[in-house]
Each structure stands twice: as structure tokens, then as C-alpha cells.
Motif scaffolding. Sequence first.
Motif, PDB file in Angstrom:
ATOM      1  N   THR A 185       0.851  -1.187   0.000  1.00  0.00           N
ATOM      2  CA  THR A 185       0.000   0.000   0.000  1.00  0.00           C
ATOM      3  C   THR A 185       0.884   1.234   0.000  1.00  0.00           C
ATOM      4  O   THR A 185       2.037   1.203   0.444  1.00  0.00           O
ATOM      5  N   ALA A 211      -0.153   4.040   1.475  1.00  0.00           N
ATOM      6  CA  ALA A 211      -0.635   4.899   2.557  1.00  0.00           C
ATOM      7  C   ALA A 211       0.526   5.332   3.435  1.00  0.00           C
ATOM      8  O   ALA A 211       1.459   4.555   3.679  1.00  0.00           O
ATOM      9  N   ARG A 222      -4.268  -0.236  -3.935  1.00  0.00           N
ATOM     10  CA  ARG A 222      -5.484   0.580  -3.939  1.00  0.00           C
ATOM     11  C   ARG A 222      -6.617  -0.135  -3.197  1.00  0.00           C
ATOM     12  O   ARG A 222      -7.279   0.449  -2.323  1.00  0.00           O
ATOM     13  N   ARG A 253      -6.329  -2.700  -1.148  1.00  0.00           N
ATOM     14  CA  ARG A 253      -5.948  -2.933   0.251  1.00  0.00           C
ATOM     15  C   ARG A 253      -6.138  -1.659   1.088  1.00  0.00           C
ATOM     16  O   ARG A 253      -6.539  -1.725   2.255  1.00  0.00           O
ATOM     17  N   SER A 254      -5.868  -0.520   0.510  1.00  0.00           N
ATOM     18  CA  SER A 254      -6.084   0.738   1.238  1.00  0.00           C
ATOM     19  C   SER A 254      -7.568   0.959   1.491  1.00  0.00           C
ATOM     20  O   SER A 254      -7.968   1.389   2.583  1.00  0.00           O
ATOM     21  N   ARG A 307      -9.416   1.205   5.076  1.00  0.00           N
ATOM     22  CA  ARG A 307     -10.332   2.302   5.427  1.00  0.00           C
ATOM     23  C   ARG A 307     -11.665   1.759   5.924  1.00  0.00           C
ATOM     24  O   ARG A 307     -12.218   2.230   6.925  1.00  0.00           O
ATOM     25  N   ALA A 338      -5.461   5.670   5.344  1.00  0.00           N
ATOM     26  CA  ALA A 338      -5.657   4.638   4.331  1.00  0.00           C
ATOM     27  C   ALA A 338      -6.231   5.219   3.045  1.00  0.00           C
ATOM     28  O   ALA A 338      -5.883   4.779   1.940  1.00  0.00           O
ATOM     29  N   ASN A 339      -7.072   6.226   3.164  1.00  0.00           N
ATOM     30  CA  ASN A 339      -7.666   6.845   1.976  1.00  0.00           C
ATOM     31  C   ASN A 339      -6.601   7.532   1.127  1.00  0.00           C
ATOM     32  O   ASN A 339      -6.712   7.582  -0.107  1.00  0.00           O
ATOM     33  N   GLY A 366      -3.595   6.403   0.739  1.00  0.00           N
ATOM     34  CA  GLY A 366      -2.973   5.318  -0.017  1.00  0.00           C
ATOM     35  C   GLY A 366      -3.764   4.974  -1.262  1.00  0.00           C
ATOM     36  O   GLY A 366      -3.185   4.733  -2.336  1.00  0.00           O
ATOM     37  N   ALA A 367      -5.087   4.938  -1.163  1.00  0.00           N
ATOM     38  CA  ALA A 367      -5.920   4.643  -2.333  1.00  0.00           C
ATOM     39  C   ALA A 367      -5.806   5.756  -3.373  1.00  0.00           C
ATOM     40  O   ALA A 367      -5.767   5.488  -4.582  1.00  0.00           O
TER      41      ALA A 367
END
Length: 477
Positions: A20, A22, A149, A151-152, A156, A305-306, A308-309
Amino acid sequence: MMRNRGTALTLAALLLAGCTLAPRYERPQAPVSDQWPAGPAYVQEETDGAAAAADLAIDAFFTEPRLVQVIDMALASNRDLRTAALNVERARAYYRISRAELLPKINATGTGYKGRVPADLSSSGSAMTVEEYNVNLGITAWEIDLFGRIRSLKARALEEFLATEAARRGARILLVSETAGAWLTLAADTETLDLAQSTLATRQVARDMVARRVEVGLAAEIDLHQAQTQVDEARSAVARLTAQVAKDRNALNLLAGGPVPEELLPRSLDEMTVLPDLAAGTPSEILLNRPDIRQAESRLKAAYANIGAARAAFFPSITLTGTLGTASSELSGLFDTESDTWSFAPKISMPIFDPRTWSALKVTKVDREIALAQYEKAIQTAFREVADTLASRGTLQEQLDAQASLVRATAEICRIAQARYDAGAMIYLGVLDAQRSLYAARQGLIAVRLADMASRIRLYAVLGGGQTTAEPREENE
């Protein structure tokens, strides 16, 4: 077949190697002192052996059986708490959906076709009937999560689930404290109503005595009118408190999720058993036990986490579509050894220019800063709530002692004033003032006793008490 297995193993290895983008999360420094405030307002009794709020179950803190039964009713039937529990289930389902995006979706399809081809379209020059049958097992547009993407997004969703679970636990604590507070308020108002009714009866007797004194010429007529004002004030108080007690019962019924049986209702604060003393502990311990702090931190982790996406959107995405099956021009030959079919269609998409991705990344970073500010504000709010409650606890015993002394002093003044009036040494206005002061002092004592019990319940709630469920854990990957 071996070739297909090798391809599948390669794809699985690529998936497991996915990372990731993130940013690494580190818990921010708490923006509060590591010690509770000190000063004259915080002077308290020694509480050696006092329990930590988080270690006390509800029925260990509230030992009055009727109150515990009412709290159990609220925990079982309150609609707000039920909504919070359903929100947890919904968040759990969303998390499972996000986690499932890592796995391919496998479909099995079967088709059959039979049609007539005219002569001018037939390769043989004559009309013919064409048949085709297919059975396939395959995956469609499966994204290989090389840059994290999915996984992030899964991380989240997990943090949002944990935040919702923390919100449910916070709602549970709030419901327990509000139900106990409503029960005590009903007890205090019922006791105050009894006081008003007994005061009305006493003042009616006093008015009748004054009326007889006026009849025989031992008192002025103004004394009778002054005595009547006392009776009217008491009548007004009885009517007002009767309505207030009814409202208190309605509020308790709403919290309990239904009508509370008559036998579970209190009549006075004397029926409430003494609540145990609580150890305040250190601010760091409190912050670990407060569900609202955990909720804010989970939302902060979700914001990380968002990011990372959003970062993964700048990198290529790879999707796979593949099928394995059998096809034949006759239904009977569908599973012959020479009827195997397969297809493999990888697709790579490389972003070249899309200004929206930069704006989307900026949004996620701003969202992280907002979540950080909300997390720090939650810590500061929790610190203030505990500090305020400790300040109240530090002075309430002094208020109780002073108010009890005031009741005793005004009762003695009232007795002496009545005796002097009966002896003709005082006008009735002095008796009137003494009776009003005594009534107000007794009302004040009930109010301070209620505040004392309510502050104990408040301290139990703000210190994270009332949590009887286990900590939520991340599901197995």
C-alpha cells in the motif's frame, strides 16, 4: 493444465506481494497535560482502594436492584442504542465487501445456440443448420492490487467499522448514565413533591390557627392574608411538581424503551444505595478507555488509508479476464477430450493525464488534517469533562455539609419564630420568612444530594465505565 496452474500461482504471488502507498500512521501526541488539574476545587477525600471505572461492570457500580433492572431494560429496548448496533452491522458488511474485492469473482456460464444459415450466406452454398454449445468457468476484470489501492480501501473500511463499533460503545455508556440520571431525577422530584405536599398540609393547619386567632382578636387580619399566601405558594408548587414528576416518568420510559413498571420507580433519594468511589487514574489511562477517543483515532487511521488509495490512482492498473471451458457443435460432444477451450486477456491501464487525481489526493490529505484536528479536539474534550467532574466532586461534600447545617439552622429559626408569634412577641411576617427559608433550604438539600449522586455517575461515565463487551478485533484476512 500445468500451464494454467503456473499462471495462477504467478498471479497469486503478485497479489500477495502487493503493498500500500498509505503514509505510515503514528499516534499523535496528546494535546493535554499528563496530570489532572490541581487546586482548591479539586481537593478530595482519600480514596485508597477506589476502583478504576473501566474495571467496574454496570451492576458492580449500580447496586440498587431496581435501578439495575431499569438500565437492563434500556440496554435491551432503547431505539437509539439499537440503531447504533445496526450501524455496526452495516459497517461490518461494508468491510467484508471491501475485503472481498481482493479476490477474483468466478462465474460459471453455459450457452446454447441453434440457427439456420441461408444458402447465399453458407460456405457450402446450400442452406444449413448451425449448432453451438459452450460451458465456461472464468473470471472477469479481476484487478491485480500491485499498488495497494484495494488494500487501502479495505483498511479504510475496517477503520470505519471499528469507529462505528466505538460509537456504539459510547452510546451504551451514555445510555447507562442518562438512564441512571433520569431515575435519580425522578427520585429527587418525587421527594420534592412529597416535601411540597407536606408543607402544604402544614401551612393549611397554620392558616386555620391564624384564622381562629383573628376571630378572637388575638391577631390582625393581615396575618390571615399572609398565611393564605403561604398556602397558595405551596399549592402552586404541588401542581408544578406533579407535572414535573409526570415528565420525569415520560423521560425515563423513553430511555428504557417502554413503560417502566411501578415497582421499579423510586420515591426518594434515600432509596439509592451509596455509589462507590472511583480512582481518576492518569489522563493517558482515561484516553485509552474512552470510546469516543478510539472512534476519532479510527477515523484518523481511515483518512491515512484513503491517502494510499488516492496515491495508487497515479500508477498502472492491471486487470485479468480468463476462461476455461468446453465447446462443441453437438450437445453430446460437449465434454469430449478435444472440446477444451480457454482464453486469457490481461489488460493494463496507464494513467497519462487526469488532473482529477491530483485534486483527489489533495482532498484526502485535507481530510487527514481534519480528522487529526477532530481527534485532538476529542482528547481535549474528554480531558475537560473529567477535570470538570473532578472539580465538582471536590466541592460537593462541602456543599452537602453546609446545606445540611443550613436546614438545621433554619428549622430552629422557624421553631423560635413560631413560638415568639404565639407569645405575641413577633408579627406573623417573621414566621412567614422563616417558613419560606426552611422550605427553600430543604429543597436545596435535595438538589445538592442529587448533584452529588449525579456527579458520581458522571465521573463513572467520563472515565470510561460501563463497558462490558470485549474489544473489537480485526477479522482474519
